[in-house]
Design a protein around this motif. Structure first.
Motif, PDB file in Angstrom:
ATOM      1  N   ILE A 154      -2.079   9.539   6.873  1.00 22.90           N
ATOM      2  CA  ILE A 154      -2.918  10.812   7.210  1.00 22.90           C
ATOM      3  C   ILE A 154      -2.524  11.917   6.490  1.00 22.90           C
ATOM      4  N   LYS A 155      -3.517  12.630   6.175  1.00 26.27           N
ATOM      5  CA  LYS A 155      -3.143  13.881   5.138  1.00 26.27           C
ATOM      6  C   LYS A 155      -2.339  13.636   4.014  1.00 26.27           C
TER       7      LYS A 155
ATOM      8  N   GLY B 116      -1.994  17.336  -4.077  1.00 29.13           N
ATOM      9  CA  GLY B 116      -0.866  17.772  -4.841  1.00 29.13           C
ATOM     10  C   GLY B 116       0.658  17.076  -4.376  1.00 29.13           C
ATOM     11  N   LYS B 117       0.662  16.639  -3.458  1.00 27.72           N
ATOM     12  CA  LYS B 117       1.861  16.048  -2.999  1.00 27.72           C
ATOM     13  C   LYS B 117       1.890  14.889  -1.939  1.00 27.72           C
ATOM     14  N   ILE B 118       2.842  14.028  -1.922  1.00 26.20           N
ATOM     15  CA  ILE B 118       2.860  13.036  -1.099  1.00 26.20           C
ATOM     16  C   ILE B 118       4.275  12.821  -0.410  1.00 26.20           C
ATOM     17  N   ILE B 119       4.287  12.871   1.164  1.00 31.76           N
ATOM     18  CA  ILE B 119       5.338  12.771   1.695  1.00 31.76           C
ATOM     19  C   ILE B 119       5.693  11.200   2.251  1.00 31.76           C
ATOM     20  N   ILE B 120       7.043  10.827   1.849  1.00 28.85           N
ATOM     21  CA  ILE B 120       7.079   9.400   2.136  1.00 28.85           C
ATOM     22  C   ILE B 120       8.621   9.296   3.093  1.00 28.85           C
ATOM     23  N   PRO B 121       8.333   8.769   3.881  1.00 24.85           N
ATOM     24  CA  PRO B 121       9.731   8.368   4.740  1.00 24.85           C
ATOM     25  C   PRO B 121      10.700   7.629   4.068  1.00 24.85           C
TER      26      PRO B 121
ATOM     27  N   ILE C  31      -6.227   5.395   2.170  1.00 27.98           N
ATOM     28  CA  ILE C  31      -5.213   5.406   0.980  1.00 27.98           C
ATOM     29  C   ILE C  31      -4.805   6.778   0.416  1.00 27.98           C
ATOM     30  N   LEU C  32      -3.491   6.697   0.378  1.00 35.43           N
ATOM     31  CA  LEU C  32      -2.926   7.902  -0.461  1.00 35.43           C
ATOM     32  C   LEU C  32      -2.700   7.939  -1.507  1.00 35.43           C
ATOM     33  N   ALA C  33      -2.247   6.734  -1.970  1.00 38.42           N
ATOM     34  CA  ALA C  33      -1.525   6.284  -3.236  1.00 38.42           C
ATOM     35  C   ALA C  33      -1.517   4.948  -3.585  1.00 38.42           C
ATOM     36  N   VAL C  34      -1.745   4.694  -4.825  1.00 44.13           N
ATOM     37  CA  VAL C  34      -1.648   3.201  -5.337  1.00 44.13           C
ATOM     38  C   VAL C  34      -0.014   3.433  -5.726  1.00 44.13           C
TER      39      VAL C  34
ATOM     40  N   VAL D  63       2.746   9.376   4.339  1.00 42.45           N
ATOM     41  CA  VAL D  63       2.842   7.942   4.419  1.00 42.45           C
ATOM     42  C   VAL D  63       2.990   7.475   5.575  1.00 42.45           C
ATOM     43  N   GLN D  64       2.166   6.528   6.150  1.00 41.98           N
ATOM     44  CA  GLN D  64       2.508   6.160   7.679  1.00 41.98           C
ATOM     45  C   GLN D  64       2.507   4.673   7.534  1.00 41.98           C
ATOM     46  N   SER D  65       2.177   3.872   6.308  1.00 41.12           N
ATOM     47  CA  SER D  65       2.468   2.577   6.170  1.00 41.12           C
ATOM     48  C   SER D  65       2.381   2.388   4.654  1.00 41.12           C
ATOM     49  N   VAL D  66       3.035   0.789   4.410  1.00 42.13           N
ATOM     50  CA  VAL D  66       3.123   0.560   2.940  1.00 42.13           C
ATOM     51  C   VAL D  66       2.285  -0.820   2.989  1.00 42.13           C
ATOM     52  N   TRP D  67       1.632  -1.108   2.000  1.00 37.05           N
ATOM     53  CA  TRP D  67       0.836  -2.331   1.786  1.00 37.05           C
ATOM     54  C   TRP D  67       1.272  -3.103   0.420  1.00 37.05           C
ATOM     55  N   PRO D  68       2.158  -3.865   0.480  1.00 35.66           N
ATOM     56  CA  PRO D  68       2.743  -4.484  -0.823  1.00 35.66           C
ATOM     57  C   PRO D  68       1.378  -5.497  -1.083  1.00 35.66           C
ATOM     58  N   LEU D  69       1.120  -5.743  -2.375  1.00 33.53           N
ATOM     59  CA  LEU D  69       0.053  -6.557  -2.654  1.00 33.53           C
ATOM     60  C   LEU D  69       0.736  -7.404  -4.062  1.00 33.53           C
ATOM     61  N   GLU D  70       0.390  -8.747  -4.049  1.00 35.98           N
ATOM     62  CA  GLU D  70       0.660  -9.766  -4.842  1.00 35.98           C
ATOM     63  C   GLU D  70       0.106  -9.340  -6.314  1.00 35.98           C
ATOM     64  N   ASN D  71       0.883  -9.283  -7.306  1.00 35.86           N
ATOM     65  CA  ASN D  71       0.156  -9.014  -8.824  1.00 35.86           C
ATOM     66  C   ASN D  71      -0.126 -10.497  -9.050  1.00 35.86           C
ATOM     67  N   GLU D  72      -1.341 -10.782  -9.070  1.00 31.06           N
ATOM     68  CA  GLU D  72      -1.965 -12.000  -9.299  1.00 31.06           C
ATOM     69  C   GLU D  72      -1.788 -12.499 -10.853  1.00 31.06           C
ATOM     70  N   ILE D  73      -1.493 -11.728 -11.737  1.00 27.83           N
ATOM     71  CA  ILE D  73      -1.167 -11.981 -13.083  1.00 27.83           C
ATOM     72  C   ILE D  73      -0.095 -12.308 -13.569  1.00 27.83           C
ATOM     73  N   LYS D  74       0.858 -11.864 -12.846  1.00 24.79           N
ATOM     74  CA  LYS D  74       2.406 -12.231 -12.908  1.00 24.79           C
ATOM     75  C   LYS D  74       2.771 -11.681 -14.541  1.00 24.79           C
ATOM     76  N   SER D  75       2.489 -10.399 -14.648  1.00 19.00           N
ATOM     77  CA  SER D  75       2.835  -9.895 -15.818  1.00 19.00           C
ATOM     78  C   SER D  75       3.481  -8.669 -15.775  1.00 19.00           C
ATOM     79  N   ASP D  76       4.390  -8.391 -16.826  1.00 15.73           N
ATOM     80  CA  ASP D  76       5.512  -7.376 -16.886  1.00 15.73           C
ATOM     81  C   ASP D  76       4.902  -6.038 -17.588  1.00 15.73           C
ATOM     82  N   ARG D  77       3.609  -5.882 -18.001  1.00 23.34           N
ATOM     83  CA  ARG D  77       2.914  -4.910 -18.439  1.00 23.34           C
ATOM     84  C   ARG D  77       1.402  -4.531 -17.622  1.00 23.34           C
ATOM     85  N   ARG D  78       1.120  -5.278 -16.703  1.00 21.13           N
ATOM     86  CA  ARG D  78      -0.154  -4.937 -16.179  1.00 21.13           C
ATOM     87  C   ARG D  78       0.178  -5.503 -14.661  1.00 21.13           C
TER      88      ARG D  78
END
Length: 138
Positions: A35-36, A4-9, A76-79, A39-54
């Motif tokens: 863990i639990k 029910g929650k997420i802790i982000i530095p 993985i804690l969150a997308v 958040v202990q790491s961030v993993w930015p990913l490339e939006n392969e379709i270059k869209s403003d809606r998806r």
């Protein structure tokens, strides 16, 4: 993990908000791992379709990233993804394509001058808002 929650530095929070800003007008996406509920790491990913809606990331890239996360002893804690012009609410597309009810969804909205960030648990085709706790970076 309490689902029910997420802790982000604060430094990671700033990183995901900046990542979204730098890639406007397109949506961005990525993974928050840790863990639990912390958040202990961030993993930015490339939006392969270059869209403003998806956003879309290929299966191979996701599998590679998950292996790296697991190698660090995290899960993985969150997308996270952005909504360049709409409110930080899950769209029907977001809900339909969310892959795991135990993984939270963080949405960053740039609809107004100050970005708004919200967190949700997606389950049974519905969503419930969850608190985001921003932890000062020491």
């Amino acid at each position: 993990m309490e689902y029910g929650k997420i802790i982000i530095p604060a430094s990671y929070y700033k990183e995901i908000v900046e990542h979204g800003k730098l890639n406007l007008p397109y949506e961005v996406c990525g993974l928050l791992a840790g863990i639990k509920d912390k958040v202990q790491s961030v993993w930015p990913l490339e939006n392969e379709i270059k869209s403003d809606r998806r956003f879309f990331v290929g299966e191979k890239k996701i599998e590679e990233t998950i292996k790296l996360i697991e190698k660090q002893g995290e899960k993985i804690l969150a997308v996270f993804h952005s909504h360049p012009t709409t409110a930080p609410l899950p769209s029907s597309y977001d809900i339909e394509n969310h892959f795991d009810e135990h993984v939270l969804m963080v949405i960053i909205s740039y609809k107004s001058m100050n970005p708004k960030v919200k967190c949700y648990r997606i389950k049974n085709d519905s969503y419930k808002e969850c608190p985001i706790l921003i932890k000062p970076t020491s």
